[in-house]
Design a protein around this motif. Sequence first.
Motif, PDB file in Angstrom:
ATOM      1  N   VAL A 259       0.846  -1.207   0.000  1.00 19.48           N
ATOM      2  CA  VAL A 259       0.000   0.000   0.000  1.00 19.48           C
ATOM      3  C   VAL A 259       0.876   1.250   0.000  1.00 19.48           C
ATOM      4  N   LEU A 260       1.902   1.259   0.848  1.00 16.93           N
ATOM      5  CA  LEU A 260       2.807   2.409   0.922  1.00 16.93           C
ATOM      6  C   LEU A 260       3.599   2.574  -0.376  1.00 16.93           C
ATOM      7  N   ILE A 261       4.037   1.465  -0.962  1.00 14.72           N
ATOM      8  CA  ILE A 261       4.767   1.529  -2.229  1.00 14.72           C
ATOM      9  C   ILE A 261       3.879   2.119  -3.320  1.00 14.72           C
ATOM     10  N   MET A 262       2.638   1.646  -3.388  1.00 16.57           N
ATOM     11  CA  MET A 262       1.720   2.125  -4.418  1.00 16.57           C
ATOM     12  C   MET A 262       1.386   3.601  -4.213  1.00 16.57           C
ATOM     13  N   ALA A 263       1.223   4.021  -2.956  1.00 15.38           N
ATOM     14  CA  ALA A 263       0.893   5.416  -2.667  1.00 15.38           C
ATOM     15  C   ALA A 263       2.023   6.339  -3.108  1.00 15.38           C
TER      16      ALA A 263
END
Length: 340
Positions: A259-263
Motif C-alpha cells: 500500500v505504501l509503495i503504491m501510494a
Amino acid sequence: MKEKFRNIFWFFGIFAIVVMLCTFDMDYQELWHNLRKAGYWLPAVVLLWVFIYFLNTCSWYAIIRDGKHARVPFWKVYKFTVSGFALNYATPVGLMGGEPYRIMELTPYVGASKATSSVILYVMMHIFSHFCFWLFSVVLYIMIEPVNMAMGLLLAVVGVCCLIAIYFFMKGYRKGMAVRTLKLLCHIPLIRKWAQHFILEKNDVLERVDKQIAELHGQRRSTFYLSLGLEFLARIIGCIEVFFILNILTTDVSFVSCVLIMAFTSLFANLFFFSPMQLGAREGGFALATGGLAISSAFGVYTGLITRVRELIWIVIGVLLMKFGNGTEKIKRNGEIDRH
C-alpha cells in the motif's frame, strides 16, 4: 457517438500503442525473459484489473443513475470506462482523450448536459480518491514505520497538500466547478479566447452542469459517499497488483508495505502527469518506494516493468472495445432503449 468521431479516437489509440511499442526502453529478448519469470502471476495481475475496472464502473454508474433506473446498460458503462482509461493512459497530460470520448458515447443515452456533468463528477471523484489515498498512506506510514526528521518533513508537506486539495474539492462539490474551471482557463494565453467564447456560447449548459454537480453532494450524500468509497476501494485493491509482482521475487513483503509503495509511486508518477503512460516516472517511483522501505530497488524496477506491460495489454483491450457493441441507440420517452 457518430462513427467518424469514434474512428478518430480509435486511430489515435492505435497510433499511441505503436509509438509505445517502438519506444519500449528494453531489449525485447530481455523483456520476454522477465515476462516468463512472472509465470502465472502476469495473468493474475491482468485479470485483477477486470475487478478494479468493475469498481470504477460502479462508481461512475452510481453517479449516472442519480438514484433512479439508468437508461444506459451497465456493460456499456463498463466498456466506456475501460476504453476511456485506455485513451487517458496513452495521452500526454492525461484526461485529454478518455473524458471527451466518454461524454460523446454517453450523450445518446442521457443527453449532453447529464453526460458532461456525470463525467466531470466521476473525474473529480477519481482524482479526489487519489488525495484521500495519499492522506491515508501518510497516517499508515507514521503508524508502522520509524520517522526521522527528513521523512517527517516530507510526510507533513504531503499531508498538508492533501488536506488543502480535499478542502478545495469539497468546496467544488458544494458550488460546482465547470464555470470556475473555464474562468481560470480564460487567464491562460494560448486558450484564453477559446475559453471566453465557450463560456459565452455555452453558459446555460455550464450552469446546468454546475447545478448537477452541487446536487450530488448537497442532496444525494449516499450516492456521493458510495461513489467515493468505491474509488477508494479500487485503489486499495490495486495494491494487490504490487503484492502479486513482488511475490515473484520475494516472500518477505507485507500487503501494508505494498500500500505504501503504491501510494508513493502514484504520487511520484502524477508529478510527471505530462508524460504518456508516465513513462520512466512510474519505474522511478517504484524503485524509490521499495528502496525507502528497505526492499531492493531492483525489485521496484521489475514491478514497474510488469505494471507497464499490464497497462499496455489493457490499452489494447480498451482500444479494441471501442469497435464492438456500438449499435445505434434511440431513447424512448418512457426511458427504454431501442436498438437498431
